[in-house]
Design an enzyme around this catalytic site. Sequence first.
Site, PDB file in Angstrom:
ATOM      1  N   LYS A   1      -0.846  -4.099  -3.270  1.00 60.26           N
ATOM      2  CA  LYS A   1      -2.372  -3.693  -2.645  1.00 60.26           C
ATOM      3  C   LYS A   1      -2.514  -2.312  -3.366  1.00 60.26           C
ATOM      4  O   LYS A   1      -1.746  -1.542  -2.995  1.00 60.26           O
ATOM      5  CB  LYS A   1      -2.126  -3.447  -1.320  1.00 60.26           C
ATOM      6  CG  LYS A   1      -3.035  -2.757  -0.475  1.00 60.26           C
ATOM      7  CD  LYS A   1      -4.380  -3.299  -0.601  1.00 60.26           C
ATOM      8  CE  LYS A   1      -5.518  -2.800   0.426  1.00 60.26           C
ATOM      9  NZ  LYS A   1      -5.701  -1.255  -0.049  1.00 60.26           N
TER      10      LYS A   1
ATOM     11  N   SER B   1       0.822  -1.145   0.025  1.00 60.60           N
ATOM     12  CA  SER B   1      -0.058   0.182   0.092  1.00 60.60           C
ATOM     13  C   SER B   1       0.767   1.435   0.070  1.00 60.60           C
ATOM     14  O   SER B   1       1.579   1.588  -1.041  1.00 60.60           O
ATOM     15  CB  SER B   1      -0.827  -0.257   1.054  1.00 60.60           C
ATOM     16  OG  SER B   1      -0.577  -0.061   2.457  1.00 60.60           O
TER      17      SER B   1
ATOM     18  N   ASP C   1       8.616   5.614 -11.296  1.00 60.86           N
ATOM     19  CA  ASP C   1       8.121   6.318 -12.651  1.00 60.86           C
ATOM     20  C   ASP C   1       8.772   7.467 -13.068  1.00 60.86           C
ATOM     21  O   ASP C   1       9.193   7.798 -13.977  1.00 60.86           O
ATOM     22  CB  ASP C   1       6.737   6.704 -12.212  1.00 60.86           C
ATOM     23  CG  ASP C   1       5.868   5.422 -12.521  1.00 60.86           C
ATOM     24  OD1 ASP C   1       6.284   4.249 -12.541  1.00 60.86           O
ATOM     25  OD2 ASP C   1       4.435   5.481 -12.511  1.00 60.86           O
TER      26      ASP C   1
END
Length: 440
Positions: free
Chosen positions: A326, A301, A312
């Site tokens: 998650k 999470s 990214d």
Amino acid sequence: MRKTSLIMLGAFLGAGTSMVATQTDFLSGPRAVAASAETYRQLSLFGDVFEKVRTDYVEKPEESKMIEAAVNGMLTSLDPHSSYMDAKAFRDMQTTTRGEFGGLGIEVTMEDGLIKVVTPIDDTPASKAGLLANDVITQIDEDQVQGLTLNQAVDKMRGPVNSNVKLKISRKEAKDPIEVTLTRDVIKIRPVRSRVEGGDIGYVRLTQFNEQTFDGLRTAVDKLSGEIGADKLKGYVIDLRNNPGGLLDQAVLVSDAFLDRGEIVSTRGRNPDETQRFSAKSGDITKGKPVVVLVNGGSASASEIVAGALQDHKRATIMGTRSFGKGSVQSIIPLGGSGALRLTTARYYTPSGRSIQAKGIEPDMEVLQDVPDELKGKDETKGEAGLKGHLKQKDTEERGGSSAYMPSDPAKDKQITAAVDFLHGIQKGAANTQKPSLPN
């Protein structure tokens, strides 16, 4: 009624929660959808069954427990992360996210039915009283510990600040039991630990994302930079392994700590107007130093938000094994004095728009540990894809869990060693030191 949005792994690995406080009227307003005639018929069926059980069951049932079980059954049928929390569970969740409570300052675990001290926390009543790792707690006040669950034992040791508790301790080196009386104090959970690796690498471990995490990270970075020296410092290892998650605002702040601009994460619900985007502000607390982020099958999470954002933006090299996967958001809706509703309300997406739900973050460099023979086959988590009833992704290949093993001896930790070696080999202008290339 206050609604709190969370990104959490939940009970599988721990109460990892991510919060954004908002004001809302739950199940009201123009978005409310009229229940169909069939829905009302089913609700009438529930009422009929409830009345039959209440009047005809062989023993008089507790009606409040029946209703609570029905509510929880409805929620758990949706997905693994939706559930009902009674008043105590709600308070415990708030304590976890706050990272501060009245207690003794010891980390404990259950081993062979016994409550064993993992470690006393520095500068707490437990450490000042001389409690040691591997001490076994046999009695709390006048109550025998044997037969209690871990949570029950922890509840007995927590309590109001300045109140006393008496412990009976069994220690291998001592013939007779040791009795100590401790005065409870304000205990702050340390979500951040740091040290110098290899003489010129700053190592920072984040164990959870509570209200103290970003401040702890900033303090650790300043301390390490001062100890090593800015000119000598090669970079940072940010260890998110086995971190089950935490507060969303803290995940955003931790990501922002290494970024100058660009999106960090977005959350998207059933309706397009519910989309939220969180973006970085100018300022990198590491002043552009190279960063390696360690993840494994226990990173979930909020940990995956940080890893995904830095990956990214090409701001960090991700190393280790695939993360948990998650990728959904829960909302905590307090229900007066009757606990709270934890409901999955959205999915989250990394800056490039990818959902890691039931897939996880793939490391840029996979590094496997040497798992002891007795733990082989037991070191892997199921991952989100292995949880019954998890949210599916269309046209996406799901991935199972990966290894979550971490050696207790840092000298045997191949992932830390690989991260340090990698940072030692980085030259100025390497890929992971580039500034973010995604648009604001």
